[in-house]
Structures are given as C-alpha cells and as structure tokens.
Design a protein around this motif. Structure first.
Motif, PDB file in Angstrom:
ATOM      1  N   ARG A 192       0.830  -1.211   0.000  1.00 55.08           N
ATOM      2  CA  ARG A 192       0.000   0.000   0.000  1.00 55.08           C
ATOM      3  C   ARG A 192       0.865   1.263   0.000  1.00 55.08           C
ATOM      4  O   ARG A 192       0.529   2.254  -0.638  1.00 55.08           O
ATOM      5  CB  ARG A 192      -0.928  -0.004   1.217  1.00 55.08           C
ATOM      6  N   ARG A 193       2.001   1.210   0.684  1.00 51.84           N
ATOM      7  CA  ARG A 193       2.859   2.399   0.752  1.00 51.84           C
ATOM      8  C   ARG A 193       3.397   2.766  -0.634  1.00 51.84           C
ATOM      9  O   ARG A 193       3.626   3.946  -0.931  1.00 51.84           O
ATOM     10  CB  ARG A 193       4.006   2.158   1.730  1.00 51.84           C
ATOM     11  N   ILE A 194       3.620   1.767  -1.497  1.00 48.68           N
ATOM     12  CA  ILE A 194       4.092   2.038  -2.849  1.00 48.68           C
ATOM     13  C   ILE A 194       3.089   2.936  -3.578  1.00 48.68           C
ATOM     14  O   ILE A 194       3.435   3.995  -4.104  1.00 48.68           O
ATOM     15  CB  ILE A 194       4.281   0.715  -3.637  1.00 48.68           C
ATOM     16  N   TRP A 195       1.821   2.515  -3.587  1.00 49.99           N
ATOM     17  CA  TRP A 195       0.813   3.273  -4.316  1.00 49.99           C
ATOM     18  C   TRP A 195       0.477   4.588  -3.616  1.00 49.99           C
ATOM     19  O   TRP A 195       0.175   5.592  -4.283  1.00 49.99           O
ATOM     20  CB  TRP A 195      -0.444   2.425  -4.519  1.00 49.99           C
ATOM     21  N   GLU A 196       0.558   4.614  -2.288  1.00 48.84           N
ATOM     22  CA  GLU A 196       0.352   5.886  -1.578  1.00 48.84           C
ATOM     23  C   GLU A 196       1.380   6.919  -2.013  1.00 48.84           C
ATOM     24  O   GLU A 196       1.052   8.086  -2.252  1.00 48.84           O
ATOM     25  CB  GLU A 196       0.446   5.657  -0.056  1.00 48.84           C
ATOM     26  N   SER A 197       2.629   6.494  -2.100  1.00 48.94           N
ATOM     27  CA  SER A 197       3.692   7.413  -2.481  1.00 48.94           C
ATOM     28  C   SER A 197       3.512   7.900  -3.921  1.00 48.94           C
ATOM     29  O   SER A 197       3.734   9.076  -4.227  1.00 48.94           O
ATOM     30  CB  SER A 197       5.057   6.725  -2.325  1.00 48.94           C
ATOM     31  N   GLU A 201       2.119  11.709  -3.498  1.00 52.14           N
ATOM     32  CA  GLU A 201       3.309  12.562  -3.549  1.00 52.14           C
ATOM     33  C   GLU A 201       3.772  12.871  -4.965  1.00 52.14           C
ATOM     34  O   GLU A 201       4.495  13.849  -5.179  1.00 52.14           O
ATOM     35  CB  GLU A 201       4.452  11.901  -2.771  1.00 52.14           C
ATOM     36  N   ASN A 202       3.392  12.059  -5.941  1.00 54.91           N
ATOM     37  CA  ASN A 202       3.925  12.250  -7.288  1.00 54.91           C
ATOM     38  C   ASN A 202       2.878  12.566  -8.340  1.00 54.91           C
ATOM     39  O   ASN A 202       3.202  13.083  -9.394  1.00 54.91           O
ATOM     40  CB  ASN A 202       4.717  11.004  -7.717  1.00 54.91           C
ATOM     41  N   CYS A 203       1.606  12.227  -8.083  1.00 54.03           N
ATOM     42  CA  CYS A 203       0.551  12.619  -9.020  1.00 54.03           C
ATOM     43  C   CYS A 203       0.176  14.078  -8.792  1.00 54.03           C
ATOM     44  O   CYS A 203       0.157  14.544  -7.660  1.00 54.03           O
ATOM     45  CB  CYS A 203      -0.687  11.733  -8.835  1.00 54.03           C
ATOM     46  N   PHE A 204      -0.078  14.794  -9.878  1.00 50.62           N
ATOM     47  CA  PHE A 204      -0.643  16.134  -9.748  1.00 50.62           C
ATOM     48  C   PHE A 204      -2.020  16.008  -9.113  1.00 50.62           C
ATOM     49  O   PHE A 204      -2.779  15.103  -9.416  1.00 50.62           O
ATOM     50  CB  PHE A 204      -0.771  16.785 -11.124  1.00 50.62           C
ATOM     51  N   ARG A 229      -4.091  15.878 -15.995  1.00 47.25           N
ATOM     52  CA  ARG A 229      -5.066  14.786 -16.139  1.00 47.25           C
ATOM     53  C   ARG A 229      -4.447  13.602 -16.875  1.00 47.25           C
ATOM     54  O   ARG A 229      -4.678  12.447 -16.514  1.00 47.25           O
ATOM     55  CB  ARG A 229      -6.317  15.266 -16.905  1.00 47.25           C
ATOM     56  N   VAL A 230      -3.659  13.897 -17.892  1.00 51.30           N
ATOM     57  CA  VAL A 230      -2.996  12.829 -18.651  1.00 51.30           C
ATOM     58  C   VAL A 230      -2.076  12.031 -17.740  1.00 51.30           C
ATOM     59  O   VAL A 230      -2.052  10.792 -17.786  1.00 51.30           O
ATOM     60  CB  VAL A 230      -2.214  13.422 -19.846  1.00 51.30           C
ATOM     61  N   PHE A 231      -1.311  12.726 -16.900  1.00 51.09           N
ATOM     62  CA  PHE A 231      -0.402  12.034 -15.981  1.00 51.09           C
ATOM     63  C   PHE A 231      -1.200  11.113 -15.054  1.00 51.09           C
ATOM     64  O   PHE A 231      -0.868   9.933 -14.886  1.00 51.09           O
ATOM     65  CB  PHE A 231       0.387  13.051 -15.155  1.00 51.09           C
ATOM     66  N   TYR A 232      -2.266  11.660 -14.454  1.00 47.32           N
ATOM     67  CA  TYR A 232      -3.050  10.857 -13.520  1.00 47.32           C
ATOM     68  C   TYR A 232      -3.706   9.670 -14.221  1.00 47.32           C
ATOM     69  O   TYR A 232      -3.693   8.553 -13.706  1.00 47.32           O
ATOM     70  CB  TYR A 232      -4.130  11.712 -12.843  1.00 47.32           C
ATOM     71  N   ARG A 364       9.851  10.240 -13.210  1.00 46.39           N
ATOM     72  CA  ARG A 364      11.134   9.652 -12.799  1.00 46.39           C
ATOM     73  C   ARG A 364      11.061   9.195 -11.342  1.00 46.39           C
ATOM     74  O   ARG A 364      11.627   8.161 -10.981  1.00 46.39           O
ATOM     75  CB  ARG A 364      12.267  10.677 -12.989  1.00 46.39           C
ATOM     76  N   ASN A 365      10.373   9.957 -10.510  1.00 46.01           N
ATOM     77  CA  ASN A 365      10.188   9.545  -9.116  1.00 46.01           C
ATOM     78  C   ASN A 365       9.389   8.251  -9.023  1.00 46.01           C
ATOM     79  O   ASN A 365       9.670   7.390  -8.187  1.00 46.01           O
ATOM     80  CB  ASN A 365       9.476  10.642  -8.326  1.00 46.01           C
ATOM     81  N   VAL A 366       8.361   8.129  -9.872  1.00 45.17           N
ATOM     82  CA  VAL A 366       7.575   6.891  -9.883  1.00 45.17           C
ATOM     83  C   VAL A 366       8.472   5.702 -10.206  1.00 45.17           C
ATOM     84  O   VAL A 366       8.371   4.644  -9.584  1.00 45.17           O
ATOM     85  CB  VAL A 366       6.417   6.990 -10.898  1.00 45.17           C
ATOM     86  N   SER A 367       9.375   5.871 -11.173  1.00 51.39           N
ATOM     87  CA  SER A 367      10.272   4.760 -11.520  1.00 51.39           C
ATOM     88  C   SER A 367      11.237   4.442 -10.378  1.00 51.39           C
ATOM     89  O   SER A 367      11.606   3.286 -10.180  1.00 51.39           O
ATOM     90  CB  SER A 367      11.040   5.075 -12.813  1.00 51.39           C
ATOM     91  N   ARG A 368      11.635   5.471  -9.605  1.00 49.08           N
ATOM     92  CA  ARG A 368      12.506   5.220  -8.445  1.00 49.08           C
ATOM     93  C   ARG A 368      11.768   4.447  -7.355  1.00 49.08           C
ATOM     94  O   ARG A 368      12.361   3.632  -6.646  1.00 49.08           O
ATOM     95  CB  ARG A 368      13.017   6.545  -7.875  1.00 49.08           C
ATOM     96  N   ILE A 369      10.469   4.706  -7.215  1.00 42.69           N
ATOM     97  CA  ILE A 369       9.683   4.029  -6.183  1.00 42.69           C
ATOM     98  C   ILE A 369       9.647   2.524  -6.419  1.00 42.69           C
ATOM     99  O   ILE A 369       9.492   1.737  -5.470  1.00 42.69           O
ATOM    100  CB  ILE A 369       8.257   4.626  -6.131  1.00 42.69           C
TER     101      ILE A 369
END
Length: 457
Positions: A192-197, A201-204, A229-232, A364-369
C-alpha cells in the motif's frame, strides 16, 4: 378496461419477479457500467478499442513477446529504496525470481558481446554526426571533445522519463516467460505504501482539494489541466492493468503436496473487489476507463517510433529468429498505423514550459519508487511496465522522435535495448488486460445464466 389493467399489473409483477435476478446481475456487472462511449482525452470509442485489440493486436503481441529478444529483460533487483527503509519482504515462495545464467541466454546477449554490438552502433552514429560538422571546426581539444560528449550524455539523460537499469553492474537478465506477472500474495502495508507514495506525492492533484484519498475522484479531475489529467490517467490506467493481471492469474491453491508450482486462474471475486462501484466508492469503473487511455497513449508511441523500430535488428545472435522478429514487428506496426484514433500528443505542453519538466520529474520519481517494492517478481514487472510507459512518454514528448519520416532515424538518436523490450512488453501487458476484461464479462454473464436460467434462455 379495468380487466386489462389487472392483466397488465399481473404481467408486470411476473416480469419484475423473473427479472429480479437480471437486476442483481447488473449490480454484479457494475465494474463495466462506464465502459462505453469515447475514451477520456481521446477520440476513439471503447468498443472500437476492444475489437481492434482483441482481434488484431493481442494475438500478434502474444506471439511476438515469446521471441527471445523480448523475453529477456535486464533489471537491477539489488538497488536500495531511496525513500524509506523497508524490511517488509514478501515471504511467499512465488515472490522469488528465477534469474538467467550465462548458459540460458541467447548467444547475442551473453557477456560483453551484446554490449559491444550496441556500443559500436552508437559510436558509428556519433562519428557520422561529427563528420557532418567537421567543416565547422576541426580544432577542438581533447578536453573540449570530452566535455561535449558529457553534455550529450546529460542531454540524453534529461530526455528519459525513468531510471534505466540496463548498464548497472548489478543488473541481471530475467526470463519473463519463466517469471510471469501474477498474484504472489504481496500485499498489506508495504504494498500500500508504494501506491500511496505514487498517488499522494507524485501525481498532480487539485490545488484546493482536501481529498486525501489515494485516487482523485473522477468528478473533480476537471480541476486539473490537460497535462495533469494525462499524468493521472496514465498512472491510474497502469494500476488498473496490474490489478487486472493479478485477478486474472490468481493463486487459487498453494498445496505443496499437489502441484508444486501452485494452481493459478482467474478470480472473479477478486476482480469485483478491485473494480466494482460498491467496493471503490463508485470509482472502479473509471479506473478501467483509464486502462483504455494508457493503452491508446502507448499505442501512439509505437506508431510514432515506427520508422525507427522498423530499422532495428532485434539482435540475439540467432539469425533466423532475428529475421522472424523483424517481420513480426513490421506486421504489428503496419496494423497499428492503420488505426487512426491513437492519443494525440500534439495537444500537450503548448503553454507552461516548466510543466513538461515537472511532468518528467514526477514520472522519474515513480520509476525510483519501484526499487521500494518488497516482492522481487512484482519489482521486475513494476520496473518493466514503468520503464515501458516512460519510454512511450520519451517518444511522445522529448522532441527527438518528431518527423522521423524525414530523417535518418538511426542517426539522430538511440533507444537502448531495454527500452525497446520494456515498451513492447508494456503495451503487451495493457493489451492482455483489455483482452482479459472480456473473460471477466463472460464469467459474470455465465454466472447470471446459472443463477437465472429463465432470463437468458
């Protein structure tokens, strides 16, 4: 007249009684209640995508991804999580990854041979570029040339939307066919912490929203600009795709004294839990719509990069299979080119220039997660699918892939092998998810037939 009303009333009562099961089925089938009309932010209808994918794309991708070039993915499973200390590991035996030894790899991927081949290609292309500009200045010092090389590498790195493991010393090849994506039992606080982050923290997110849910409610997405919206939608669609895979290949039995590999199959109840309106505050069907969105986005990236991908050798050292792979890619790209309603990237980033930088850094942060995932097999597939989506974003928005038809595409840029493998496997995962939705629809319909045979006869 009065007698007619009585007869109608009786008929209506019988109709309601007979069809009560049908209405219950509609409630069970609410996962699919919004899968109609146009895909959000695109011009294509969902039923058109279903037909195009299930009949034309999915069978081709399924065959293509069994080729050696695409079945071996290089990944670093040892990199530490950069955001938090996490000692929660998946304890199930199905979380483990079966890595490839040197003897298991195709000849072209063994040792330094493959790296040398691609390095040679890049060096040759750089030499061609340098020769083009020799008449401008042939007096550059060795230090100045090294500085230029560093600048070029930096420019290339800034175009990447994700972290690439291919050249890491700790990276290893994983056979994706021997390590399929499926439910491994990895869940709870760590997962759950993966998707929370990722979401929090990273989605607009809407600037004035007090909603702290992981997801953004579909009703308030209009508060975001198009790019946000595209990012989300891309992240949400990726998440929906992964959840569809996990429901479609679920661990049904872990009896070590029976089948040592476990018994796997579709879990309709799990699928409904993840996507029904009742269990997701009405948002599950919207998440499935976002799956269609990210599918069209990645499909557009393949179409845009087609002039480049058609010239790739897909080298593994097996000449016959490499030729078959080239032909299969050209066939796939030809089919995609005849499908006009992909995502249109030209509508993006026409205003605030800083938004593209922010968009790229968020991803890039998402890929680091993905380095924080506690299940090795989940980490492999998480890294592969985020890198595939990141490669699609790079193709669409870096600017280096524009007007390929008018340039020598092999001369202007270079996709690493891992980027190509991730891109095609990622669209393969999305394609499989859309295909599996049909299976779940049929399971729900068959469930209705079994419960209420009189309705569907």
């Amino acid at each position: 007249m009065r007698g007619s009303r009585v007869v109608l009333a009786v008929h209506f009562a019988v109709f309601v009684q007979c069809c009560s099961g049908y209405f219950n089925l509609e409630k069970e089938n609410d996962c699919f209640c919004n899968l109609q009309g146009k895909v959000d932010e695109c011009s294509c209808n969902i039923d058109t995508v279903d037909y195009f994918n299930n009949i034309k794309i999915y069978p081709r991708l399924k065959s293509l991804l069994e080729k050696d070039y695409f079945r071996y993915f290089k990944v670093n499973l040892k990199r530490e999580c950069p955001f938090w200390e996490d000692d929660s590991k998946c304890s199930m035996r199905f979380c483990n990854v079966e890595s490839c030894g040197e003897k298991d790899l195709p000849p072209g991927l063994k040792g330094a041979k493959n790296e040398n081949k691609y390095t040679k290609e890049v060096n040759e292309q750089c030499s061609e570029l340098n020769n083009e500009y020799d008449h401008l200045d042939t007096t550059l010092s060795e230090k100045a040339q090294k500085d230029i090389d560093l600048w070029n590498k930096y420019d290339d790195a800034t175009d990447n939307f994700c972290i690439i493991d291919e050249n890491d010393s700790d990276s290893e090849y994983v056979d994706l066919l021997k390590n399929p994506e499926r439910y491994t039992g990895y869940k709870g606080k760590s997962a759950r912490r993966i998707w929370e982050s990722i979401y929090l923290e990273n989605c607009f997110r809407p600037k004035y929203s007090s909603n702290l849910n992981l997801y953004i409610q579909n009703g308030i997405l209009s508060e975001l600009c198009l790019e946000e919206r595209v990012f989300y939608r891309a992240i949400s669609g990726l998440h929906a795709s992964i959840n569809t895979h996990l429901s479609a290949i679920y661990l049904l039995s872990d009896n070590k004294f029976g089948d040592p590999k476990g018994v796997w199959g579709p879990n309709l109840q799990e699928f409904q839990r993840r996507f029904s309106e009742e269990t997701t505050n009405g948002e599950g069907p919207n998440w499935l719509r976002n799956l269609y969105f990210v599918y069209l986005l990645e499909l557009r990236a393949l179409a845009k990069a087609a002039p480049y991908l058609e010239k790739e050798e897909y080298y593994t050292g097996n000449e016959n299979e490499d030729w078959d792979t080239q032909m299969a890619i050209k066939d796939l790209l030809g089919v995609i080119s005849r499908f006009p309603d992909h995502f249109d990237e030209k509508i993006m980033f026409n205003g605030d220039k800083n938004l593209k930088y922010e968009f790229r850094e968020h991803f890039r942060n998402v890929s680091r997660i993905m380095d924080c995932v506690g299940c090795p097999k989940c980490k492999v597939w998480g890294k592969l699918q985020t890198q595939g989506l990141g490669t699609a974003l790079k193709i669409l928005f870096s600017g280096k892939f524009d007007n390929l038809e008018n340039t020598n595409s092999k001369k202007r840029f270079q996709l690493q092998r891992n980027e190509i493998v991730a891109l095609v496997n990622a669209i393969g995962r999305l394609s499989t998810s859309i295909y599996k939705l049909d299976d779940f629809k049929n399971m729900l319909n068959n469930k209705g037939v079994n419960k209420n045979n009189n309705i569907f006869n």
